[in-house]
Motif scaffolding. Sequence first.
Motif, PDB file in Angstrom:
ATOM      1  N   GLY A 164      33.223   7.777  22.262  1.00 35.72           N
ATOM      2  CA  GLY A 164      33.367   9.256  21.755  1.00 35.72           C
ATOM      3  C   GLY A 164      34.649   9.901  21.884  1.00 35.72           C
ATOM      4  N   ALA A 165      34.600  11.029  21.544  1.00 37.22           N
ATOM      5  CA  ALA A 165      33.608  11.956  21.372  1.00 37.22           C
ATOM      6  C   ALA A 165      33.402  12.188  19.899  1.00 37.22           C
ATOM      7  N   THR A 166      32.253  12.813  19.677  1.00 42.09           N
ATOM      8  CA  THR A 166      31.784  13.032  18.209  1.00 42.09           C
ATOM      9  C   THR A 166      32.825  14.388  17.900  1.00 42.09           C
ATOM     10  N   LYS A 167      33.167  14.184  16.602  1.00 46.58           N
ATOM     11  CA  LYS A 167      34.124  14.916  15.801  1.00 46.58           C
ATOM     12  C   LYS A 167      35.518  15.171  16.603  1.00 46.58           C
ATOM     13  N   ALA A 168      35.936  13.712  17.133  1.00 47.78           N
ATOM     14  CA  ALA A 168      37.182  13.761  17.691  1.00 47.78           C
ATOM     15  C   ALA A 168      38.201  12.771  17.047  1.00 47.78           C
ATOM     16  N   ALA A 169      37.673  12.361  15.864  1.00 48.55           N
ATOM     17  CA  ALA A 169      38.340  11.217  15.044  1.00 48.55           C
ATOM     18  C   ALA A 169      38.366   9.973  15.359  1.00 48.55           C
ATOM     19  N   THR A 170      37.230   9.647  15.989  1.00 46.70           N
ATOM     20  CA  THR A 170      36.913   8.411  16.411  1.00 46.70           C
ATOM     21  C   THR A 170      36.804   7.154  15.302  1.00 46.70           C
ATOM     22  N   THR A 171      36.386   7.842  14.281  1.00 43.82           N
ATOM     23  CA  THR A 171      36.150   7.137  12.985  1.00 43.82           C
ATOM     24  C   THR A 171      37.799   6.595  12.522  1.00 43.82           C
ATOM     25  N   TRP A 172      38.600   7.753  12.563  1.00 43.42           N
ATOM     26  CA  TRP A 172      39.947   7.245  12.274  1.00 43.42           C
ATOM     27  C   TRP A 172      40.415   6.278  13.417  1.00 43.42           C
ATOM     28  N   LEU A 173      40.284   6.411  14.413  1.00 45.18           N
ATOM     29  CA  LEU A 173      40.694   5.245  15.475  1.00 45.18           C
ATOM     30  C   LEU A 173      40.022   4.058  15.057  1.00 45.18           C
ATOM     31  N   GLN A 174      38.798   4.000  14.737  1.00 37.48           N
ATOM     32  CA  GLN A 174      38.272   2.827  14.497  1.00 37.48           C
ATOM     33  C   GLN A 174      38.870   1.959  13.205  1.00 37.48           C
ATOM     34  N   GLN A 175      38.898   2.522  12.205  1.00 43.88           N
ATOM     35  CA  GLN A 175      39.443   2.132  11.111  1.00 43.88           C
ATOM     36  C   GLN A 175      40.973   1.881  11.114  1.00 43.88           C
ATOM     37  N   SER A 176      41.840   2.632  12.037  1.00 41.68           N
ATOM     38  CA  SER A 176      43.123   2.079  12.086  1.00 41.68           C
ATOM     39  C   SER A 176      43.050   0.904  12.959  1.00 41.68           C
ATOM     40  N   LEU A 177      42.197   0.684  13.815  1.00 41.44           N
ATOM     41  CA  LEU A 177      42.215  -0.734  14.590  1.00 41.44           C
ATOM     42  C   LEU A 177      41.693  -1.843  13.586  1.00 41.44           C
ATOM     43  N   GLN A 178      41.040  -1.502  12.747  1.00 41.03           N
ATOM     44  CA  GLN A 178      40.128  -2.521  11.815  1.00 41.03           C
ATOM     45  C   GLN A 178      41.350  -3.115  10.864  1.00 41.03           C
ATOM     46  N   GLN A 179      42.146  -2.531  10.774  1.00 41.20           N
ATOM     47  CA  GLN A 179      43.516  -2.994  10.015  1.00 41.20           C
ATOM     48  C   GLN A 179      44.112  -4.125  10.320  1.00 41.20           C
ATOM     49  N   ASP A 180      43.857  -4.534  11.591  1.00 40.62           N
ATOM     50  CA  ASP A 180      44.216  -5.703  12.409  1.00 40.62           C
ATOM     51  C   ASP A 180      43.526  -6.760  11.983  1.00 40.62           C
ATOM     52  N   PRO A 181      43.792  -7.897  11.582  1.00 43.73           N
ATOM     53  CA  PRO A 181      42.586  -8.648  11.087  1.00 43.73           C
ATOM     54  C   PRO A 181      42.250  -9.630  11.988  1.00 43.73           C
ATOM     55  N   ARG A 182      42.766  -9.453  13.351  1.00 43.03           N
ATOM     56  CA  ARG A 182      42.262 -10.105  14.538  1.00 43.03           C
ATOM     57  C   ARG A 182      41.172  -9.405  15.386  1.00 43.03           C
ATOM     58  N   ILE A 183      40.883  -8.144  14.830  1.00 49.26           N
ATOM     59  CA  ILE A 183      39.752  -7.357  15.288  1.00 49.26           C
ATOM     60  C   ILE A 183      38.650  -7.034  14.417  1.00 49.26           C
ATOM     61  N   TYR A 184      37.514  -7.259  15.332  1.00 50.24           N
ATOM     62  CA  TYR A 184      36.329  -7.190  14.543  1.00 50.24           C
ATOM     63  C   TYR A 184      35.513  -5.973  15.137  1.00 50.24           C
ATOM     64  N   MET A 185      34.977  -5.195  14.420  1.00 52.16           N
ATOM     65  CA  MET A 185      34.029  -4.068  14.511  1.00 52.16           C
ATOM     66  C   MET A 185      33.170  -3.841  13.616  1.00 52.16           C
ATOM     67  N   PRO A 186      31.857  -3.814  13.924  1.00 55.55           N
ATOM     68  CA  PRO A 186      30.812  -3.556  12.616  1.00 55.55           C
ATOM     69  C   PRO A 186      31.131  -1.976  12.092  1.00 55.55           C
ATOM     70  N   ALA A 187      31.140  -1.784  10.762  1.00 57.00           N
ATOM     71  CA  ALA A 187      31.160  -0.702  10.162  1.00 57.00           C
ATOM     72  C   ALA A 187      30.468   0.375  10.516  1.00 57.00           C
ATOM     73  N   PRO A 188      28.937   0.285  10.522  1.00 56.50           N
ATOM     74  CA  PRO A 188      28.155   1.674  10.935  1.00 56.50           C
ATOM     75  C   PRO A 188      28.330   1.658  12.484  1.00 56.50           C
TER      76      PRO A 188
END
Length: 279
Positions: free
Chosen positions: A12-36
């Motif tokens: 978390g937290a909600t509405k703290a740009a955690t989706t931004w953080l997730q998608q920034s990390l996902q740009q690295d092909p060595r990292i896996y995170m489920p989208a939903p």
Amino acid sequence: MKMHEIDFLIIGATKAATTWLQQSLQQDPRIYMPAPELHYFSRYYDRGDEWYLSNFEVQKDQCLVGEKSNSYMDTEGAAERIKEKLPKARLIAQLRNPIERAYSDYCMLYRRGEVGRDIATYLDPRSGAGGRFLNGGLYFQQLQAYLDRFPRDQILVVLYEDMKIDAGAQLDRVRKFLDIADDLPPRPLAKKVKDKTEPVIHPTLRRLLRPLKPIVAPFRQNAAFKKLRSIAAAEVQYAPLSGDLRERMSDFYAMEVEKLGTIVGRDLNGWLRNGSARQ
């Protein structure tokens, strides 16, 4: 996929740009995170580990596995469940000025047509205390549940406001915490993932059309449907956060922010005055 193979969680937290953080990390092909967001340890724990793990489709060249569900911060019992199932996982909490967070959360639900325009009903501590909007910013209480169960070096706290100042530095902090080699540093996303200024269907119309949602779902990707939606969409005019209401919210969060500052080693009182936090 086994439970012990999950390396980290963004809690978390909600509405703290955690989706931004997730998608920034996902740009690295060595990292896996489920989208939903899976919300397993908070909302769907009764579905069992097998269901949870079925959402991970890790490729051979992906050596770091994580998940983001920002309900893990403010759901009672989530910390204990994570400790039981993922005792060695690294935990990342990205926090935001709780007043701004609550207002952003309100705007999101207003945009969806799930709350009314009387903002004080939801954000004024005299009437809204105990609800999701104000409780979502009680970070000290929420983090304490994790600090009681995990070593301090397994928890990273970062601030939304620091991300706004230098997104690259924020992403570097997270990557260093996760022990990701910096030979392939991805650029952070340049744009907010969710923006309350983007045109949407007016909340009142959304409420009226909600019963039709299952009927029109198959046509959402149709060009004609998209054209019709674009005509009906407009930038939402949100109820403003008045100075008086902000002051009452500031009083509500004052003790919580003071205690949080001792955990993160920062003077966070600026959150209550001008929205910023000091180094």
